[in-house]
Design a protein around this motif. Structure first.
Motif, PDB file in Angstrom:
ATOM      1  N   LEU A  27      -8.447 -76.291  29.849  1.00  0.00           N
ATOM      2  CA  LEU A  27      -9.287 -75.421  29.028  1.00  0.00           C
ATOM      3  C   LEU A  27      -9.485 -76.000  27.628  1.00  0.00           C
ATOM      4  O   LEU A  27     -10.573 -75.936  27.066  1.00  0.00           O
ATOM      5  CB  LEU A  27      -8.686 -74.011  28.938  1.00  0.00           C
ATOM      6  N   ASN A  59     -13.374 -76.499  28.021  1.00  0.00           N
ATOM      7  CA  ASN A  59     -14.037 -75.204  27.909  1.00  0.00           C
ATOM      8  C   ASN A  59     -13.900 -74.609  26.517  1.00  0.00           C
ATOM      9  O   ASN A  59     -12.864 -74.041  26.181  1.00  0.00           O
ATOM     10  CB  ASN A  59     -13.468 -74.214  28.930  1.00  0.00           C
ATOM     11  N   VAL A  63     -14.090 -71.908  23.667  1.00  0.00           N
ATOM     12  CA  VAL A  63     -14.046 -70.444  23.651  1.00  0.00           C
ATOM     13  C   VAL A  63     -14.422 -69.958  22.259  1.00  0.00           C
ATOM     14  O   VAL A  63     -14.213 -70.654  21.260  1.00  0.00           O
ATOM     15  CB  VAL A  63     -12.658 -69.905  24.056  1.00  0.00           C
ATOM     16  N   GLU A  76     -11.977 -63.792  25.070  1.00  0.00           N
ATOM     17  CA  GLU A  76     -12.540 -64.767  25.999  1.00  0.00           C
ATOM     18  C   GLU A  76     -11.477 -65.796  26.388  1.00  0.00           C
ATOM     19  O   GLU A  76     -11.357 -66.172  27.558  1.00  0.00           O
ATOM     20  CB  GLU A  76     -13.747 -65.472  25.381  1.00  0.00           C
ATOM     21  N   LYS A  89     -10.095 -66.468  30.165  1.00  0.00           N
ATOM     22  CA  LYS A  89     -10.198 -67.804  30.764  1.00  0.00           C
ATOM     23  C   LYS A  89      -8.819 -68.348  31.141  1.00  0.00           C
ATOM     24  O   LYS A  89      -8.666 -68.999  32.177  1.00  0.00           O
ATOM     25  CB  LYS A  89     -10.904 -68.767  29.809  1.00  0.00           C
TER      26      LYS A  89
END
Length: 158
Positions: free
Chosen positions: A42, A46, A48, A53, A57
């Protein structure tokens, strides 16, 4: 700044994430590895934009990682559950002859997969590359092989 949301959420939810991973994996080391893999994935891939959020996740990615680990572990089981346990009625012939009879009922494709995975100890992805099949097809084929061999053993068809 985006990684700060993730780091803050990870630190705040660390114990809950760990308990969740333990619930899936039943092993502390595997749970710690899953948590670390999840955070690193993450963090690197990814972005955020909020704590909520990030928390969502984290839990979703951790659950998926645990499922992946369990799938991998289930495919690492040997064909025979406990090879040290003696066979109730051992055959008069050699082990090699006994194995030949066990796999004689398999199709050519199944014997090929059996050869690579059981005898040569190759991983599913390597067998998929060699045979030109997908990894999932190789896993499915190996599952069918196990069932067929176990069925033959139970019925003593050999």
């Amino acid at each position: 700044m985006k990684s700060d949301f993730l780091t803050h959420s990870y630190l705040a939810l660390r114990e809950k994430l760990f308990r969740s991973a333990i619930g899936f994996l039943k092993d502390e080391e595997d749970a710690k590895d899953a948590m670390q893999d999840t955070y690193m994935n993450l963090w690197s891939k990814n972005p955020v934009t909020s704590d909520s959020e990030a928390g969502n996740k984290l839990f979703k990615a951790l659950r998926n990682r645990c499922i992946d680990i369990l799938k991998h572990q289930s495919h690492q089981k040997p064909v025979f559950e406990n090879p040290e346990e003696p066979i109730e009625n051992p055959p008069d012939e050699s082990i090699e002859d006994y194995e030949r009879k066990l796999i004689a009922n398999l199709s050519e494709r199944q014997r090929e997969v059996y050869q690579y995975i059981v005898r040569e100890g190759l991983e599913y992805d390597k067998v998929a590359d060699i045979t030109g099949r997908s990894v999932e097809a190789v896993r499915t084929e190996m599952s069918r092989i196990r069932k067929k061999i176990q069925s033959n053993l139970k019925r003593n068809d050999i």
